[in-house]
Design a protein around this motif. Structure first.
Motif, short mmCIF file in Angstrom:
data_model
loop_
_atom_site.label_atom_id
_atom_site.label_comp_id
_atom_site.label_asym_id
_atom_site.label_seq_id
_atom_site.Cartn_x
_atom_site.Cartn_y
_atom_site.Cartn_z
N GLU A 41 7.46 -5.79 1.55
CA GLU A 41 6.72 -5.13 2.14
C GLU A 41 5.26 -4.71 1.17
OE1 GLU A 41 6.48 -3.42 5.01
OE2 GLU A 41 8.51 -4.16 5.72
N PRO A 42 4.31 -4.74 1.80
CA PRO A 42 2.96 -4.61 1.17
C PRO A 42 2.88 -3.38 0.61
CG PRO A 42 2.45 -4.54 3.49
CD PRO A 42 4.04 -4.93 3.47
N ASP A 43 2.11 -3.43 -0.55
CA ASP A 43 1.86 -1.99 -1.28
C ASP A 43 1.02 -1.03 -0.09
OD1 ASP A 43 3.23 -2.52 -3.58
OD2 ASP A 43 1.17 -3.54 -4.29
N GLN A 44 1.53 0.32 0.04
CA GLN A 44 0.93 1.00 0.99
C GLN A 44 -0.52 1.42 0.60
OE1 GLN A 44 2.64 4.87 1.69
NE2 GLN A 44 2.48 4.64 3.90
N ARG A 45 -1.40 1.04 1.39
CA ARG A 45 -2.62 1.57 1.08
C ARG A 45 -3.08 3.07 0.94
NH1 ARG A 45 -6.71 -2.76 4.07
NH2 ARG A 45 -8.01 -1.89 2.79
N SER A 46 -3.83 3.70 0.32
CA SER A 46 -4.32 4.91 0.38
C SER A 46 -5.38 5.19 1.07
CB SER A 46 -3.95 5.54 -0.85
OG SER A 46 -4.29 7.20 -0.88
#
Length: 459
Positions: free
Chosen positions: A164-169
């Protein structure tokens, strides 16, 4: 993610040129089950079994397929995306130990080669050559399944094809001047999207898991729901009254919206449907949720009352009627108190309401000339009071309920605080900008142009 919107005519032309279908569901994982035949006279105890899996993906390949993805609620709001599909075989060497004879002797192992066939879309991209690195494949969730009904012992698990990609803020602003929501990537403090809406946005809030943004349209009795992964509107829900404020309960299951002053709507976040509607009387100026998820509270400045309701039944439980003109009320995600702005004549006080006893316990050591909003940090240790005048930010230590400092955020209509409490994002509707302030000294570190008239902001 960039979206190239197509008109209906362009879409029809594309369909004639090549057969494009709407994008199917993507999954970054694949399950496997590897049966293992034990030599006659030997056994494995599933309770103590240890498994080990190594893999080879040399025969796996990546292909890119064009397809349509919906970017909004209207039929012609679609875009072309590239579906990244993995095809081929992942070869697994599955080992289980200890293997013992019928007398419990021995400490051997047994292995089997298992082939897992893969043919699935793993994600979508704007780029046609955006394939994953196969060295990132992982094997997780290994379980030894004992024999049953003639089936052999087996090992099940999950092949994580793409992590899973790092969740963007993101920071979102509700722009009342051009009916858009601006999206700011907080990693680089850059505007990444302006999402067009059918009606004027008047307020908004982000779910606790950061998956969705709920946009209130106070002029149209509507709520729009934005998927924060695709940055597109996925749902529009009509209400019987004008939505004025949204809150999310700490369990993350429901959103609550005050609409028309006399109704509280409960929306199931997973299904995005209205599951309950509570009538509050008298009509509310403001409302807040109990941090423990059991009650909600409403204020009415006309008859000087704060009401406490059961959040499951909507039944009135208790009321406070000894506070002058109660107005703004807010609760932290963690805590047993609420902050309540009240006072018949300005300047007003902010009272501390003990939610355990439902009574006033103290008040903040400062007077206020009408608060725009009260915002708590995620950890509940700080509260930020915003007023409309020059030295308009007051920072409060919530442990002692005392003022720490004040600062000036010129032209701010609303604020959002980063989870680490290091930065404040302030919406400035007169300048069509969001200014980022460092909380160590409250100096501006970035100014970001957004849509017209950003009246509300959320992170």
């Amino acid at each position: 993610m960039r979206k190239n919107k197509l008109s209906f005519q362009e879409r029809a032309g594309s369909l004639q040129e090549e057969c494009l279908c709407f994008c199917e569901e993507a999954s970054r994982e694949a399950m496997f089950q590897a049966p293992i035949e034990l030599p006659e006279g030997f056994v494995i105890d599933p309770a103590e079994a240890v498994t080990n899996v190594t893999w080879n993906a040399d025969s796996l390949s990546c292909v890119s397929e064009r397809c349509f993805i919906e970017t909004g609620p209207e039929p012609d709001e679609i875009a072309v995306q590239f579906a990244v599909r993995l095809q081929g075989t992942v070869t697994l060497l599955v080992s289980v130990s200890p293997v013992r004879n019928q007398y419990g002797q021995g400490n051997g192992a047994v292995s089997v080669i298992h082939s897992a066939e893969i043919d699935q879309v793993v994600y979508y991209s704007d780029e046609p050559d955006d394939c994953p690195d196969f060295s990132d494949i992982r094997i997780e969730n290994l379980v030894v399944v004992p024999p049953f009904y003639g089936s052999p012992l087996s090992v099940t698990g999950t092949i994580v094809l793409v992590p899973e990609p790092d969740q963007r803020s993101y920071v979102f602003t509700a722009n009342s001047g051009d009916s858009t929501v601006s999206v700011i990537d907080t990693e680089v403090n850059t505007l990444v999207s302006n999402i067009s809406l059918s009606d004027i946005p008047t307020d908004l809030g982000v779910t606790l898991d950061k998956a969705y943004t709920y946009v209130l349209h106070g002029n149209a009795n509507l709520v729009s729901i934005i998927n924060n992964e695709t940055l597109t509107v996925t749902q529009t829900t009509p209400l019987a009254g004008a939505p004025r404020k949204i809150q999310f309960e700490t369990g993350g299951e429901f959103a609550y919206i005050l609409a028309g002053g006399s109704s509280i709507y409960e929306i199931n976040i997973s299904s995005q449907t209205i599951t309950n509607t509570f009538t509050v009387s008298p009509a509310a100026d403001d409302f807040a949720l109990d941090p423990n998820g059991q009650f909600f509270y409403t204020t009415n400045s006309g008859i000087w009352v704060v009401n406490k309701y059961d959040i499951k039944t909507g039944q009135l439980i208790d009321r406070l009627s000894n506070l002058e003109t109660p107005n703004v009320i807010e609760t932290p995600l963690i805590g047993d108190f609420a902050y309540l702005e009240n006072g018949e004549l300005r300047p007003n006080v902010v009272s501390v309401i003990d939610l355990t006893t439902f009574s006033k316990s103290s008040q903040i050591n400062r007077l206020f000339d009408g608060l725009i909003t009260i915002v708590f940090s995620d950890d509940g240790t700080r509260a930020f009071f915003l007023e409309p005048f020059p030295e308009n930010l007051t920072v409060v230590d919530t442990a002692q309920h005392t003022m720490i400092t004040t600062a000036s955020l010129p032209g701010a209509s609303d604020i959002a605080v980063t989870p680490d409490n290091q930065y404040i994002y302030a919406a400035q509707p007169d300048d069509n900008t969001v200014t980022v302030y460092r909380t160590s000294d409250y100096t501006a570190v970035s100014v970001i142009p957004v849509g017209t008239g950003p009246a509300a902001i959320a992170m």
